[in-house]
Scaffold this active site. Structure first.
Site, PDB file in Angstrom:
ATOM      1  N   HIS A  55      -2.672  10.291  -0.794  1.00 36.28           N
ATOM      2  CA  HIS A  55      -2.745   8.975  -1.434  1.00 36.28           C
ATOM      3  C   HIS A  55      -2.687   9.077  -2.950  1.00 36.28           C
ATOM      4  O   HIS A  55      -2.197   8.193  -3.610  1.00 36.28           O
ATOM      5  CB  HIS A  55      -4.085   8.296  -1.085  1.00 36.28           C
ATOM      6  CG  HIS A  55      -3.985   7.384   0.097  1.00 36.28           C
ATOM      7  ND1 HIS A  55      -5.003   6.580   0.486  1.00 36.28           N
ATOM      8  CD2 HIS A  55      -2.979   7.144   0.955  1.00 36.28           C
ATOM      9  CE1 HIS A  55      -4.651   5.890   1.550  1.00 36.28           C
ATOM     10  NE2 HIS A  55      -3.422   6.229   1.852  1.00 36.28           N
ATOM     11  N   LYS A 101      -7.105  -0.922  11.692  1.00 39.38           N
ATOM     12  CA  LYS A 101      -6.499  -1.366  10.417  1.00 39.38           C
ATOM     13  C   LYS A 101      -5.313  -0.460  10.078  1.00 39.38           C
ATOM     14  O   LYS A 101      -4.266  -0.914   9.597  1.00 39.38           O
ATOM     15  CB  LYS A 101      -7.548  -1.337   9.309  1.00 39.38           C
ATOM     16  CG  LYS A 101      -7.116  -2.004   8.001  1.00 39.38           C
ATOM     17  CD  LYS A 101      -6.411  -1.090   7.040  1.00 39.38           C
ATOM     18  CE  LYS A 101      -6.058  -1.793   5.736  1.00 39.38           C
ATOM     19  NZ  LYS A 101      -5.323  -0.938   4.802  1.00 39.38           N
ATOM     20  N   GLU A 126       0.826  -1.219   0.000  1.00 38.81           N
ATOM     21  CA  GLU A 126       0.000   0.000   0.000  1.00 38.81           C
ATOM     22  C   GLU A 126       0.856   1.264   0.000  1.00 38.81           C
ATOM     23  O   GLU A 126       1.717   1.435   0.864  1.00 38.81           O
ATOM     24  CB  GLU A 126      -0.913  -0.015   1.244  1.00 38.81           C
ATOM     25  CG  GLU A 126      -1.874   1.154   1.285  1.00 38.81           C
ATOM     26  CD  GLU A 126      -2.892   1.035   2.425  1.00 38.81           C
ATOM     27  OE1 GLU A 126      -3.274  -0.104   2.787  1.00 38.81           O
ATOM     28  OE2 GLU A 126      -3.286   2.087   2.950  1.00 38.81           O
TER      29      GLU A 126
HETATM   30  C1  MEV Z   1      -5.947   2.864   5.125  1.00 37.08           C
HETATM   31  O1  MEV Z   1      -5.159   1.742   4.766  1.00 37.08           O
HETATM   32  C2  MEV Z   1      -5.893   3.086   6.627  1.00 37.08           C
HETATM   33  C3  MEV Z   1      -6.801   4.198   7.158  1.00 37.08           C
HETATM   34  O2  MEV Z   1      -8.151   3.955   6.731  1.00 37.08           O
HETATM   35  C4  MEV Z   1      -6.704   4.194   8.657  1.00 37.08           C
HETATM   36  C5  MEV Z   1      -7.701   5.091   9.363  1.00 37.08           C
HETATM   37  O3  MEV Z   1      -8.753   5.398   8.797  1.00 37.08           O
HETATM   38  O4  MEV Z   1      -7.369   5.466  10.508  1.00 37.08           O
HETATM   39  C6  MEV Z   1      -6.422   5.535   6.569  1.00 37.08           C
END
Ligand code: MEV
Length: 427
Positions: A379, A265, A81
């Site tokens: 991103h 996550k 990622e």
């Molecule tokens: C994306 O891989 C992880 C996030 O969704 C974590 C979060 O929302 O705290 C950006």
């Protein structure tokens, strides 16, 4: 390790990055060569899993700027990622202005479970086992004299009773086993199997499952950090706004399981990347993390964010961390071996403290972005590169195509393919 601050690292060509890394880690570049080669050969893979046909690679990035317990550490991160490595490195840079991460671990005690069925009286069975606790622990201690010599071994034995289950009442014996620098699954499973006949003889019951628990809540790693408020300001956002926004974002995860799953996550983006890079079992870490997050009966955030007495942002994270520096793939996988060497860690506890710190850094990166400009801005350019590659761009085309997709605000594969086609037709 001399330093984990490597300014301009991302601008260097790949081979120069490796030289710079080896220099910072105080190693000859040849020690890190597995990073550039295809670390694991198909032949090695054939000895690791069944029906092997090859290997599956992931990008390996280096988390920079980390200081954990006063030690500079370069962090290997295996992850597909975009933004994760950059986010963790940037937050580690902010955290070092507040003194770095302070990590702690409990003893490396794992839990093995043995299910005992067909008992007429649970409390009699329980009593019979507890009366022989010392003998049972001594039996486990005999299994691995090397582990015992290193200071590990059986620590305790508990008996849990389940009166009402879908199949009626049964007992579960927990053997608590200090596995030192191993992840410990093999040692614990062997101990469970060794105890099984003794438990049957003591209780008159029938032993069914004999397996370790991934809810490794006696093997915890925790970390704390403080970021001076002024370090948090950027663009139009003041340090106070960013700090309070992060605390509000954390409160959302603390209160709501739907948000907590995503919040955690983000933590696991950092945690898993290091766990994988060091050849450890990331499914075990994931299982332990989420079970621990639900330990109160309600799934919640693994981390905590607040203000300290001086008004600075302070964060902490605690979770089970069953990782090893010996055994498993840690010493078999060439990239994992090189990764551990680069980190210079001496024990599983040290590795656990670093991993949990990367998790907290990654959580901070996500909350800072979400609480301010949103996640997509950062991103998009990295995502655009992946879309460009997926559309068939190669070499210099990749950056050029990614830049155009971002400029057009249309980061989509169909548009990328169309642009690429038009370029190629016109040359
Ligand atoms: C994306 O891989 C992880 C996030 O969704 C974590 C979060 O929302 O705290 C950006």
């Amino acid at each position: 390790m001399t330093t984990s601050r490597l300014p301009g690292f991302y601008n260097l060509p790949l081979d120069e990055r490796l030289e710079r890394l080896a220099e910072a880690a105080g190693l000859p570049p040849s020690e890190l060569a597995p990073f550039l080669a295809l670390g694991l050969s198909a032949e090695q893979a054939d000895h690791m899993v069944e029906n092997a046909v090859g290997t599956h690679n992931l990008p390996l990035g280096i988390g920079l700027n980390f200081v954990v317990n006063g030690q500079e550490v370069l962090v290997p991160m295996a992850i597909e990622e975009p933004s994760v490595v950059a986010g963790a490195s940037f937050m580690a840079k902010l955290v070092r202005t507040g003194g770095g991460f302070n990590a702690e671990t409990t003893a490396p005690e794992m839990i093995g479970q043995i299910q005992v069925l067909d008992l007429a009286d649970l409390s009699l069975g329980r009593q019979a086992i507890l009366e022989k606790k010392a003998d049972l622990l001594a039996e486990v201690d005999e299994i691995d004299p090397v582990l015992k010599k290193l200071g590990g071994g059986a620590r305790d034995l508990e008996v849990h009773t389940f009166d009402e289950t879908p199949i009626g009442p049964f007992l579960v014996v927990h053997i608590i086993y200090d596995v030192r620098d191993a992840m410990g699954a093999n040692a614990v499973n062997t101990a469970c199997e060794r105890l099984a006949p003794h438990l049957e003889a003591l209780t008159g019951g029938r032993v069914h499952l004999r397996i370790l628990s991934n809810l490794a809540d006696r093997r915890l790693a925790s970390t704390r950090c403080t970021i001076p408020t002024q370090q948090l300001s950027f663009g139009e956002f003041s340090g106070e706004q960013v700090r309070d926004g992060i605390i509000e974002a954390w409160a959302f995860a603390a209160a709501d399981p739907y948000r907590a799953a995503t919040h955690n996550k983000g933590i696991m983006n950092g945690v898993d990347a290091v766990v994988i890079a060091t050849g450890n079992d990331w499914r075990a870490i994931e299982a332990g993390a989420h079970a621990y997050a639900a330990r109160s009966g309600r799934y919640t955030s693994l981390s905590t964010w607040g203000r300290d007495a001086d008004g600075n942002l302070s964060g902490s994270l605690e979770m089970p961390m069953a990782v090893g520096t010996v055994g498993g793939a840690t010493r078999v996988h060439p990239t994992a071996k090189a990764a551990l060497k680069m980190m210079g860690v001496q024990s599983a506890a040290e590795l656990a403290g670093i991993i949990v710190s990367v998790g907290l850094a990654q959580n901070l990166a996500a909350l800072r972005a979400l609480a301010t400009e949103g996640i997509q801005r950062g991103h998009m350019s990295l995502h655009a590169r992946q879309v460009a590659i997926a559309a068939g761009a190669a070499g210099e085309e990749i950056e050029k195509l990614a830049a155009q997709l971002v400029a057009e605000k249309t980061v989509r594969i169909d548009r990328a393919e169309a642009i690429l086609k038009s370029w190629r037709q016109s040359t």
